[in-house]
Design an enzyme around this catalytic site. Structure first.
Site, short mmCIF file in Angstrom:
data_model
loop_
_atom_site.label_atom_id
_atom_site.label_comp_id
_atom_site.label_asym_id
_atom_site.label_seq_id
_atom_site.Cartn_x
_atom_site.Cartn_y
_atom_site.Cartn_z
CG ASP A 39 -2.23 0.74 0.96
OD1 ASP A 39 -2.19 1.96 0.68
OD2 ASP A 39 -3.30 0.11 1.03
CB VAL A 65 0.45 -1.13 -7.37
CG1 VAL A 65 0.38 -1.77 -5.99
CG2 VAL A 65 -0.77 -0.25 -7.65
CG ASN A 107 3.57 -2.60 -12.50
OD1 ASN A 107 4.25 -2.98 -13.45
ND2 ASN A 107 3.46 -1.32 -12.17
CE1 TYR A 153 -12.89 1.76 -8.25
CE2 TYR A 153 -15.27 1.66 -8.42
CZ TYR A 153 -14.08 1.18 -7.90
OH TYR A 153 -14.09 0.11 -7.03
CB THR A 183 -18.38 -4.16 0.61
OG1 THR A 183 -18.58 -5.19 -0.37
CG2 THR A 183 -17.79 -4.78 1.85
#
Length: 325
Positions: A39, A65, A107, A153, A183
């Site tokens: 992260d 990342v 990646n 997104y 969620t």
């Protein structure tokens, strides 16, 4: 799935300090799996995994990342969750969101290819856009505005699904895709702009609950423990997906606001505000595939999950207030 019955020794979780990612790290560790949590704290926080830092099976790698992911040693599972996920975050970070979905996915896939690991992409119900099919099945291609404000997104995740599929067909990487619906649970940020944390924060503070539009748009809320259990079930299987993970119990946003207010014991009024552009009108997953292939379905009744979430937020707000004195 019973603890300890997963076929992995060491997993990499990108976005592991985020809301869902941190709960997934917990489930993996509780199942006997070593975890490398990756992260860069763009939207996640180390506070979400601080309780795991003393565990010698847990490693926190602070890394972006969008550059190659430097993980030494054996890895047999890569779970790619790194991305801003709330509308407030991806509207604030549009380029970063697209980069996480594009270069970040490449990646993570390349890491899985090099390690010969199972790869699971955490995609989203947003790939369906404002759906014309209801409930949404995995075979539905969606209704997405590619130049709307939410497209950074939506299209990032759609691209990520295409990249995952390409790595499977071109390089033979063992991949799967999960599409996560709404969620909720502990560790959501109170200011992340999503309905549950917004309503809870407002109700606990005695502020008006801001319902967008007339509140008739629907959401299907799945408690985070159920969601991560579904992700691990898919990871442990052989199915490529996509697989919907969510709760097939549908509720309107206005009904959710009234329920949160009731559970908080709040007298806050309901205030109607403008509805965001391209906000989905209905959102409900068809989860027959998850049940058929993995025996998965949500087990936490939304009212119970909301009560647990409210208790967590109340504790956090109390600690914050105490620290400001």
């Amino acid at each position: 799935m019973a603890t300890g019955q997963v076929p992995f020794r060491r997993a990499v979780v990108t976005g592991g300090c985020g809301f869902v990612g941190s709960h997934l790290c917990d489930l993996l560790l509780d199942s006997g799996v070593e975890v490398v949590c990756v992260d860069n704290f763009l939207t996640g926080t180390a506070d979400n995994v601080v309780h795991r830092r003393a565990d010698d099976r847990f490693e926190l790698l602070v890394h972006d990342v969008t550059t190659p992911i430097p993980v030494a040693g054996g890895v047999d599972l890569v779970l790619h969750l790194a991305s801003p996920a709330s509308p407030q975050d991806y509207l604030r970070l549009p380029i970063e969101t697209l980069q996480a979905g594009a270069q970040g996915t490449f990646n993570a896939l390349e890491l899985a290819r090099q390690k010969k690991a199972r790869f699971v992409l955490a995609s989203t119900s947003e790939v369906y856009g404002d759906p014309l099919q209801h409930p949404q099945r995995e075979s539905y291609w969606g209704n997405v505005n590619p130049v709307g404000p939410r497209s950074v997104y939506d299209e990032a995740k759609r691209f990520a699904e295409a990249a995952t599929t390409a790595y499977r067909t071109e390089h033979g990487v063992d991949t799967a895709i999960v599409r996560i619906f709404n969620t909720f649970g502990p560790r959501m940020r109170a200011d992340d702009g999503r309905a549950v944390p917004t309503f809870v924060r407002q109700a606990l503070a005695g502020e008006p609950l801001t319902v967008t539009g007339d509140g008739s748009q629907t959401r299907s809320l799945c408690y985070v423990d159920d969601t991560v259990r579904g992700i691990l079930a898919v990871a442990s299987g052989r199915h490529t997906g996509p697989v919907n993970l969510g709760n097939s119990a549908e509720t309107t946003v206005l009904e959710l606001a009234h329920l949160v207010r009731e559970l908080c014991g709040s007298a806050s009024p309901i205030e109607f505000v403008d509805r965001p552009v391209d906000d989905p009108g209905r959102r409900k997953p068809d989860i027959a595939l998850a049940w058929d292939k993995f025996g998965w379905r949500p087990e936490t009744e939304p009212r119970k999950g909301l009560s647990t979430t409210i208790d967590w937020f109340a504790t956090q707000l109390h600690h914050t207030a105490a620290g400001e004195r």
